[in-house]
Scaffold this motif. Structure first.
Motif, PDB file in Angstrom:
ATOM      1  N   LYS A 256      36.837   3.021   2.784  1.00 29.04           N
ATOM      2  CA  LYS A 256      36.872   4.439   3.133  1.00 29.04           C
ATOM      3  C   LYS A 256      37.410   5.209   1.936  1.00 29.04           C
ATOM      4  CE  LYS A 256      37.370   3.878   8.065  1.00 29.04           C
ATOM      5  NZ  LYS A 256      37.988   4.366   9.271  1.00 29.04           N
ATOM      6  N   PHE A 257      36.984   6.452   1.811  1.00 30.98           N
ATOM      7  CA  PHE A 257      37.445   7.289   0.705  1.00 30.98           C
ATOM      8  C   PHE A 257      38.915   7.627   0.887  1.00 30.98           C
ATOM      9  CE2 PHE A 257      38.388  11.483  -1.033  1.00 30.98           C
ATOM     10  CZ  PHE A 257      38.136  11.232  -2.364  1.00 30.98           C
ATOM     11  N   ARG A 258      39.673   7.491  -0.209  1.00 27.41           N
ATOM     12  CA  ARG A 258      41.086   7.842  -0.187  1.00 27.41           C
ATOM     13  C   ARG A 258      41.483   8.313  -1.582  1.00 27.41           C
ATOM     14  NH1 ARG A 258      44.203   2.876   0.465  1.00 27.41           N
ATOM     15  NH2 ARG A 258      44.306   2.931  -1.777  1.00 27.41           N
ATOM     16  N   ASN A 259      41.776   9.574  -1.713  1.00 24.02           N
ATOM     17  CA  ASN A 259      42.259  10.112  -2.985  1.00 24.02           C
ATOM     18  C   ASN A 259      43.774   9.969  -2.986  1.00 24.02           C
ATOM     19  OD1 ASN A 259      43.183  11.748  -5.097  1.00 24.02           O
ATOM     20  ND2 ASN A 259      41.453  13.126  -4.921  1.00 24.02           N
ATOM     21  N   GLN A 260      44.278   8.986  -3.719  1.00 25.45           N
ATOM     22  CA  GLN A 260      45.698   8.692  -3.676  1.00 25.45           C
ATOM     23  C   GLN A 260      46.561   9.731  -4.386  1.00 25.45           C
ATOM     24  OE1 GLN A 260      44.951   5.047  -6.509  1.00 25.45           O
ATOM     25  NE2 GLN A 260      47.094   5.170  -6.067  1.00 25.45           N
ATOM     26  N   PHE A 261      45.989  10.533  -5.279  1.00 22.45           N
ATOM     27  CA  PHE A 261      46.768  11.536  -6.003  1.00 22.45           C
ATOM     28  C   PHE A 261      46.734  12.903  -5.334  1.00 22.45           C
ATOM     29  CE2 PHE A 261      45.636   8.381  -9.269  1.00 22.45           C
ATOM     30  CZ  PHE A 261      46.924   7.969  -9.576  1.00 22.45           C
TER      31      PHE A 261
ATOM     32  N   LYS B 144      44.410  15.740   0.093  1.00 21.02           N
ATOM     33  CA  LYS B 144      43.645  16.815   0.735  1.00 21.02           C
ATOM     34  C   LYS B 144      42.278  17.028   0.088  1.00 21.02           C
ATOM     35  CE  LYS B 144      47.662  19.288   2.418  1.00 21.02           C
ATOM     36  NZ  LYS B 144      48.405  20.540   2.438  1.00 21.02           N
ATOM     37  N   SER B 145      42.049  16.415  -1.053  1.00 19.46           N
ATOM     38  CA  SER B 145      40.786  16.593  -1.773  1.00 19.46           C
ATOM     39  C   SER B 145      39.729  15.622  -1.256  1.00 19.46           C
ATOM     40  CB  SER B 145      40.995  16.361  -3.272  1.00 19.46           C
ATOM     41  OG  SER B 145      39.760  16.441  -3.951  1.00 19.46           O
ATOM     42  N   ALA B 146      38.495  16.091  -1.194  1.00 19.14           N
ATOM     43  CA  ALA B 146      37.373  15.241  -0.777  1.00 19.14           C
ATOM     44  C   ALA B 146      36.628  14.680  -1.984  1.00 19.14           C
ATOM     45  CB  ALA B 146      36.419  16.053   0.090  1.00 19.14           C
ATOM     46  N   PHE B 147      37.252  14.751  -3.156  1.00 17.45           N
ATOM     47  CA  PHE B 147      36.615  14.327  -4.401  1.00 17.45           C
ATOM     48  C   PHE B 147      37.648  13.622  -5.266  1.00 17.45           C
ATOM     49  CE2 PHE B 147      35.549  15.168  -8.850  1.00 17.45           C
ATOM     50  CZ  PHE B 147      34.259  14.691  -8.900  1.00 17.45           C
ATOM     51  N   ASP B 148      37.207  12.595  -5.972  1.00 16.68           N
ATOM     52  CA  ASP B 148      38.085  11.891  -6.900  1.00 16.68           C
ATOM     53  C   ASP B 148      37.248  11.407  -8.068  1.00 16.68           C
ATOM     54  OD1 ASP B 148      40.375  10.799  -7.949  1.00 16.68           O
ATOM     55  OD2 ASP B 148      40.561   9.201  -6.476  1.00 16.68           O
ATOM     56  N   LEU B 149      37.815  11.393  -9.235  1.00 23.58           N
ATOM     57  CA  LEU B 149      37.133  10.923 -10.433  1.00 23.58           C
ATOM     58  C   LEU B 149      38.015   9.851 -11.077  1.00 23.58           C
ATOM     59  CD1 LEU B 149      34.767  11.350 -12.424  1.00 23.58           C
ATOM     60  CD2 LEU B 149      36.203  13.008 -13.607  1.00 23.58           C
ATOM     61  N   ILE B 150      37.492   8.616 -11.128  1.00 25.78           N
ATOM     62  CA  ILE B 150      38.271   7.528 -11.700  1.00 25.78           C
ATOM     63  C   ILE B 150      37.398   6.683 -12.607  1.00 25.78           C
ATOM     64  CG2 ILE B 150      39.880   7.394  -9.753  1.00 25.78           C
ATOM     65  CD1 ILE B 150      38.373   4.917  -8.835  1.00 25.78           C
TER      66      ILE B 150
ATOM     67  N   CYS C  86      31.746   6.321   2.004  1.00 24.31           N
ATOM     68  CA  CYS C  86      31.864   7.526   1.199  1.00 24.31           C
ATOM     69  C   CYS C  86      30.691   7.512   0.217  1.00 24.31           C
ATOM     70  CB  CYS C  86      33.192   7.565   0.447  1.00 24.31           C
ATOM     71  SG  CYS C  86      33.481   6.136  -0.623  1.00 24.31           S
ATOM     72  N   PHE C  87      30.565   8.539  -0.575  1.00 24.88           N
ATOM     73  CA  PHE C  87      29.511   8.596  -1.589  1.00 24.88           C
ATOM     74  C   PHE C  87      30.112   8.276  -2.949  1.00 24.88           C
ATOM     75  CE2 PHE C  87      28.066  11.450   1.749  1.00 24.88           C
ATOM     76  CZ  PHE C  87      26.823  10.907   2.000  1.00 24.88           C
TER      77      PHE C  87
END
Length: 76
Positions: free
Chosen positions: A9-14, A17-23, A46-47
């Motif tokens: 599942k999508f989880r932005n650890q930083f 509240k954001s639905a987007f992450d770039l790693i 997630c996408f």
């Protein structure tokens, strides 16, 4: 393959509240909080846009193999 895929599942650890992450992909292998092997069978909920910036390899989606080379963008 006898094992069930691990559900991701999508989880932005930083910024939860954001639905987007770039790693960077390397960061996945360095994370200590993962509860699964990133190279094992997975089902993402997630996408993902995977951009290959160097090197080459292969990724399997729905039992179909995709060749990855510099400049490849893969939608998962």
């Amino acid at each position: 393959m006898s094992s069930k895929p691990f559900k991701i599942k999508f989880r932005n650890q930083f910024n939860p509240k954001s639905a987007f992450d770039l790693i960077r992909f390397e960061e996945l292998f360095q994370r200590k909080d993962l509860d699964h092997n990133v190279e094992s069978l997975q089902r993402v909920e997630c996408f993902i846009l995977l951009l290959i910036t160097e090197g080459n390899g292969q990724h399997t989606i729905d039992f179909e193999n995709y060749e990855l080379t510099k400049g490849t963008v893969l939608t998962i």
